[in-house]
Scaffold this motif. Structure first.
Motif, mmCIF file in Angstrom:
data_model
loop_
_atom_site.group_PDB
_atom_site.id
_atom_site.type_symbol
_atom_site.label_atom_id
_atom_site.label_comp_id
_atom_site.label_asym_id
_atom_site.label_seq_id
_atom_site.Cartn_x
_atom_site.Cartn_y
_atom_site.Cartn_z
ATOM 1 N N ALA A 126 1.767 8.661 -9.017
ATOM 2 C CA ALA A 126 0.673 7.721 -7.463
ATOM 3 C C ALA A 126 -0.263 8.477 -7.236
ATOM 4 O O ALA A 126 -1.348 8.717 -6.904
ATOM 5 N N THR A 160 -4.795 1.551 -5.260
ATOM 6 C CA THR A 160 -2.561 1.305 -5.315
ATOM 7 C C THR A 160 -2.011 0.011 -6.463
ATOM 8 O O THR A 160 -1.433 0.547 -6.651
ATOM 9 N N PHE A 174 0.903 -1.294 0.113
ATOM 10 C CA PHE A 174 -0.028 0.339 0.267
ATOM 11 C C PHE A 174 0.960 1.543 0.149
ATOM 12 O O PHE A 174 0.317 2.076 -0.658
#
Ligand code: SF4
Ligand code: SF4
Length: 470
Positions: free
Chosen positions: A181, A173, A53
């Motif tokens: 991200a 994720t 994660f």
């Protein structure tokens, strides 16, 4: 209070046992959760998955540390960039992972499944939440059977909301490893993500929610291909959760003097009640067993209660159960074979990663036509140059040729800028006077050099074609 804290008397456990039965695949398993040594190992292993994660948010040299850049066909891992030309290194990594799995299975059975597999880890998180929200397995079964009222709706809604949140974060994720991200979060939240990102997210939400929430270890039992092939990796030396039949049988309930004539198994069924796949390990090794050791913790707790030694169920091999001592690992043929391939793969990966050149050069000679004769009689050959800068900084490079008497680059040495992490294709023409050529096919060498640092010099062999030598 969680069920773990309500370990009652043997009578309580016998009363509970009426609810525990062997899994036949027709219903969701509600395994009892108990504390213990192997339960702790399972938690430690699942904590490692938290790296999944946080992985996409690590930064390295100002860039995402782990990044699968599909559009540019690059894989970035910290300061390392793997290009399609280096795919053989990734192939070795896959071989290494496969050998690790095979070796571990040969030594200790399906411990990967029991402790590390994402399916069992996510299921464990989901059922932990379920246990906290809806109560122990008996309370959960009662709740499932109860009519829908405000309490049931509230509990179910709360549980499914948390499950859905885990599924969403799992999906985002995964997608974040393939793009920036932080930018991806922003694009999801502003509904501006590309279609492929939504498709990935939807697939992960569906897969996580259904597999971890509803199917649970039924996936291990009925769907996982590894469960089908693992039996060929096991042998009589493999240590698996095993019920000690000699010590446990004849089994029977604890009842006064009668118990003295019986084996150590008090037939409490707790080992079945805690089993996430719902198998009865006392019936021998079974396909559904994922080597999680939960039955060992359960049985040890019972042995403590009835003042018998622990280990009625324990990790043991078939040989150990027959009283034969295990050979050391380095004398087991399977372990030797898997370890040898593993070491070869590691050697190849280390060699490959330490020899990935900062620049790749390829030269393709034009074939249609092989050469052109100009009006002044000079022979021209055309080449397509492809130069890849694998570093993180732009490079100013010079292309020249050597080993070719009488052959030269039209316009002289070529100087170009190779952008960081990019491939640059360009064409060059070579020229020669027919009188200078001795053969139809003259060997030449292209040289690509960096002007500045780091010092880079790459060579590529090719040929210069002409109608005839002098
Ligand atoms: S093996 Fe252990 S946990 Fe299982 S029924 Fe017998 S005593 Fe109970
Ligand atoms: S039998 Fe024991 S080790 Fe196997 S899956 Fe069930 S609880 Fe885990």
């Amino acid at each position: 209070m969680s069920e773990e804290n309500k370990q009652g008397s043997i009578e309580d456990i016998y009363a509970d046992a009426a609810h525990w039965h062997v899994n036949t695949g027709g219903e969701t398993i509600h395994a009892k959760r108990m504390p213990g040594r192997f339960r702790n190992y399972k938690w430690y292993a699942s904590i490692l998955w938290l790296l999944y994660f946080i992985g996409p948010y690590f930064r390295w040299d100002g860039q995402q540390a782990i990044f699968f850049d599909i559009p540019h066909r690059q894989f970035h891992m910290f300061s390392l960039t793997v290009w399609p030309q280096d795919i053989w290194v990734l192939s070795l990594v896959l071989i290494l992972l496969a050998m690790t799995l095979f070796g571990v299975t040969a030594v200790a059975g399906r411990v990967w499944c029991g402790y590390f597999c994402f399916q069992t880890v996510w299921t464990d998180w989901f059922t932990w939440l379920e246990d906290k929200i809806e109560g122990n397995p008996i309370q959960r079964r009662k709740l499932d059977a109860a009519p829908w009222d405000a309490r049931k709706i509230r509990l179910k809604l709360f549980k499914h909301t948390l499950w859905m949140l885990i599924a969403i974060v799992t999906g985002i994720t995964f997608a974040a490893y393939f793009t920036d991200a932080f930018d991806l979060w922003h694009r999801y939240l502003t509904l501006d993500a590309p279609l492929v990102a939504w498709v990935v997210l939807a697939a992960f939400i569906f897969g996580t929610y259904v597999f971890a929430g509803f199917m649970r270890e039924q996936v291990c039992f009925w769907l996982c291909p590894y469960a089908r092939i693992q039996s060929v990796m096991l042998d009589k030396d493999t240590e698996l959760p095993t019920y000690d039949t000699k010590r446990g049988e004849p089994r029977g309930k604890v009842r006064g003097k009668e118990s003295e004539k019986r084996g150590d198994c008090i037939d409490c069924h707790l080992c079945v009640g805690v089993c996430p796949t719902g198998v009865d390990i006392r019936e021998g090794m079974q396909e559904g067993c994922i080597s999680c050791g939960m039955c060992i913790d359960a049985c040890d707790s019972i042995m403590d209660k009835v003042n018998r030694p622990r280990g009625l169920i324990r990790y043991a091999s078939e040989k150990e159960m027959m009283g034969i001592s295990l050979p050391p690992l380095f004398k087991r043929p399977r372990v030797i074979a898997y370890s040898t391939i593993f070491l070869l793969a590691v050697t190849g990966i280390i060699y490959g990663l330490s020899h990935i050149p900062p620049v790749e050069l390829s030269v393709v000679h034009e074939r249609q036509p092989l050469f052109i004769q100009m009006s002044n009689g000079d022979i021209h050959n055309k080449y397509t140059i492809k130069a890849v800068n694998k570093t993180l900084t732009d490079m100013h490079v010079k292309l020249s040729i050597s080993d070719a008497d009488g052959v030269e680059i039209v316009g002289g040495s070529q100087e170009v800028v190779l952008q960081a992490g990019r491939l640059l294709p360009f064409s060059v023409f070579l020229s020669a006077k027919p009188a200078a050529l001795k053969e139809k096919k003259t060997k030449i060498r292209f040289i690509l050099e960096n002007i500045g640092t780091p010092a880079v010099k790459i060579e590529y062999k090719s040929v210069f074609m002409s109608p005839s030598g002098s």
